[in-house]
Design an enzyme around this catalytic site. Sequence first.
Site, PDB file in Angstrom:
ATOM      1  N   ALA A  77      48.585  11.289  -8.018  1.00 10.96           N
ATOM      2  CA  ALA A  77      50.013  11.377  -7.711  1.00 10.96           C
ATOM      3  C   ALA A  77      50.394  10.467  -6.547  1.00 10.96           C
ATOM      4  O   ALA A  77      49.545   9.825  -5.916  1.00 10.96           O
ATOM      5  CB  ALA A  77      50.384  12.819  -7.405  1.00 10.96           C
ATOM      6  N   HIS A  78      51.707  10.457  -6.258  1.00  7.52           N
ATOM      7  CA  HIS A  78      52.229   9.527  -5.250  1.00  7.52           C
ATOM      8  C   HIS A  78      51.652   9.784  -3.868  1.00  7.52           C
ATOM      9  O   HIS A  78      51.434  10.913  -3.451  1.00  7.52           O
ATOM     10  CB  HIS A  78      53.764   9.570  -5.206  1.00  7.52           C
ATOM     11  CG  HIS A  78      54.359  10.928  -4.978  1.00  7.52           C
ATOM     12  ND1 HIS A  78      55.689  11.182  -5.161  1.00  7.52           N
ATOM     13  CD2 HIS A  78      53.810  12.099  -4.580  1.00  7.52           C
ATOM     14  CE1 HIS A  78      55.948  12.442  -4.874  1.00  7.52           C
ATOM     15  NE2 HIS A  78      54.820  13.019  -4.522  1.00  7.52           N
ATOM     16  N   ASN A  79      51.379   8.670  -3.169  1.00  8.33           N
ATOM     17  CA  ASN A  79      50.912   8.670  -1.787  1.00  8.33           C
ATOM     18  C   ASN A  79      49.508   9.231  -1.593  1.00  8.33           C
ATOM     19  O   ASN A  79      49.081   9.448  -0.456  1.00  8.33           O
ATOM     20  CB  ASN A  79      51.887   9.407  -0.863  1.00  8.33           C
ATOM     21  CG  ASN A  79      53.235   8.716  -0.771  1.00  8.33           C
ATOM     22  OD1 ASN A  79      54.151   9.052  -1.525  1.00  8.33           O
ATOM     23  ND2 ASN A  79      53.355   7.745   0.121  1.00  8.33           N
TER      24      ASN A  79
END
Length: 342
Positions: free
Chosen positions: A236-238
């Site tokens: 997922a993001h980051n």
Amino acid sequence: MTYTAASIAELLGGEVVGDGSTLLTGFSAAENARAGDLTFAEKDAYFAAAEASAAAAILVSGPFTSATKVVIRVRNARVAAARVLPLFFPPPEFAAGVHPSAIVDASAQIDATAHIGPCCVIGAGVVIGARTALLGGNHVGTECRIGDDVRLFPNVVLYAHTQIGHRVAIHAGTVIGSDGYGYVFDQGRHLKIPQVGRVVIEDDVEIGANSAIDRAALGVTVIGAGSKLDNLVHVAHNVVFGRHCLVMGQCGFAGSTHFGDYCVIASQSGVAGHLKIGNQVTVGGKSGVTRDVADKETVLGFPAAPHQQTKRQWIAQQKLPDMLVRMREMEKQIAAVATRLG
């Protein structure tokens, strides 16, 4: 290709026991070996199978000897096998050039030695390095950067601003840089948070088929140098992975969790968001990590706990049926005593 046992031993820093001029024409597991093949063995049973096979020589990492086979002694037979395999099965080479069916923006910079396969789409400002090969049906978005000796297998998609290092392999159907899953609830509806970051894949990374690595909401999602991700992995993001991490199939990682170097995540595990996972951490299969994990810790289960604690819990659970039987018997005995005392 044909090699002598002596030349293979020299390449591996090993020692030949037997005829070093023996010609080796292939590499195979013992059960499938043919005359002229090289095979390898790590244990007594495997060596016995290799010695009984048609193979001409055996890679070993122990004090094995044979009256019928050439033996090549090395420090680690499995590592040696990994180094030798490309000699007998060299990776395919791809002719430089751009297929006529590819669509390439005029501002893209493609090295003259790169291979752009059929039906690829290369966006504005893309840079593609030396000897990199896009094998077909690849979409490379605006301002992507792809290093040297990269392989994008069919139907890999790179969203805009993705950065790929050198010697990276991304297998079929994987998507790099799609939007992270970010929403806020506002006035009775879910409002999308624009995902305006990017993904950086560092050098010597391999990513399996049908995986998804989301772009950061802000900043960067990172897969560290030397890391290897199996098929069907979602990042997922980051999320940030350190160097040389191993991730097995069907794992998922929630946003903004940071992993150290040399982590190992076994299959079908999940890690919650905004956690810190230390260096050299091991997560057992089918685990759910919901807390930070310290360096060199091994965790297991759901919620994941130190593996020894989890194993004790599992053993205790297996004993519960017998404990219930004994407890019911004790209850009957206590009730009988209470009746007598009445």
